[in-house]
Design a protein around this motif. Sequence first.
Motif, short mmCIF file in Angstrom:
data_model
loop_
_atom_site.label_atom_id
_atom_site.label_comp_id
_atom_site.label_asym_id
_atom_site.label_seq_id
_atom_site.Cartn_x
_atom_site.Cartn_y
_atom_site.Cartn_z
N ALA A 8 0.85 -1.19 0.00
CA ALA A 8 0.00 0.00 0.00
C ALA A 8 0.89 1.24 0.00
CB ALA A 8 -0.93 -0.02 1.21
N GLY A 9 1.37 1.61 -1.16
CA GLY A 9 2.25 2.79 -1.27
C GLY A 9 3.56 2.56 -0.55
N ASN A 10 3.86 3.39 0.44
CA ASN A 10 5.10 3.26 1.22
C ASN A 10 4.98 2.29 2.37
OD1 ASN A 10 6.72 4.98 -0.30
ND2 ASN A 10 5.97 6.79 0.78
N PHE A 11 3.92 1.52 2.40
CA PHE A 11 3.68 0.57 3.48
C PHE A 11 3.41 -0.82 2.92
CE2 PHE A 11 2.33 4.74 4.94
CZ PHE A 11 3.02 4.85 6.14
N VAL A 12 3.66 -1.81 3.74
CA VAL A 12 3.29 -3.18 3.42
C VAL A 12 2.57 -3.72 4.65
CG1 VAL A 12 4.07 -5.50 2.81
CG2 VAL A 12 5.35 -3.49 1.98
N ILE A 13 1.36 -4.19 4.45
CA ILE A 13 0.57 -4.75 5.54
C ILE A 13 0.77 -6.26 5.52
CG2 ILE A 13 -1.76 -5.04 6.49
CD1 ILE A 13 -2.44 -2.44 4.78
N GLU A 14 1.22 -6.77 6.65
CA GLU A 14 1.45 -8.21 6.80
C GLU A 14 0.43 -8.76 7.79
OE1 GLU A 14 4.76 -11.37 8.52
OE2 GLU A 14 4.97 -9.24 8.95
N ILE A 15 -0.21 -9.84 7.43
CA ILE A 15 -1.15 -10.54 8.31
C ILE A 15 -0.61 -11.95 8.48
CG2 ILE A 15 -3.52 -11.36 8.59
CD1 ILE A 15 -4.35 -9.02 6.71
N GLY A 16 -0.67 -12.47 9.69
CA GLY A 16 -0.14 -13.81 9.89
C GLY A 16 -0.56 -14.44 11.20
N ASN A 17 0.03 -15.58 11.47
CA ASN A 17 -0.21 -16.35 12.69
C ASN A 17 1.12 -16.56 13.40
OD1 ASN A 17 -3.08 -17.06 12.26
ND2 ASN A 17 -2.24 -18.06 10.45
N TYR A 18 1.06 -16.70 14.71
CA TYR A 18 2.27 -16.97 15.49
C TYR A 18 2.01 -18.13 16.45
CZ TYR A 18 0.18 -14.75 19.61
OH TYR A 18 -0.64 -14.46 20.67
N LYS A 19 3.11 -18.77 16.82
CA LYS A 19 3.12 -19.78 17.89
C LYS A 19 4.36 -19.50 18.72
CE LYS A 19 0.67 -23.48 15.62
NZ LYS A 19 0.61 -24.90 15.32
#
Length: 164
Positions: free
Chosen positions: A99-110
């Motif tokens: 998104a322009g100068n940004f990167v949106i990351e979605i994820g899972n963690y353990k």
Amino acid sequence: MNLKIIISILWLGSMFTFAQNQNELSSQIEKLNKIYAQSMIDNDTKTMMSLYTDDVVSLPSYQPMIRGIETLKSLSEQVENSEWKTTSFDMKTTDLIPAGNFVIEIGNYKMKMAGPGVPDWSDEGKYITVWQKQDDGGLKIKIEMWNTDLNPWLQMQQSEGEQK
């Protein structure tokens, strides 16, 4: 050349560039996430803080909003100096949205932690990280939010039931 052919070539070229950029972003974020995870395991606040912007906003589970690198650093140093230790931490990116100068990351963690009287505590959940592109081409965390998939109140109720 026919205008339709020119438009098709330009469209295919842009799609190839988009896929190439997605792969590069994915690789860059995977590398940064490995550094982040290892710094948690090593209790290395200095390395962890190098991954954030100065005006970071952090939205952790069960805590108030944290604004600014100095506040985040202070809280991270408290954890670093406590008896709680992260013994494993894994992140899995599920979505990347440039998104322009940004990167949106979605994820899972353990993750697993150990502390006073708790030799092995596990957690898993989901997160969203907004990475900001830097002048040098790198990425730093501008905004982060995570929360657990495990209901601590349900776990407490189950522990109470087992003790009876």
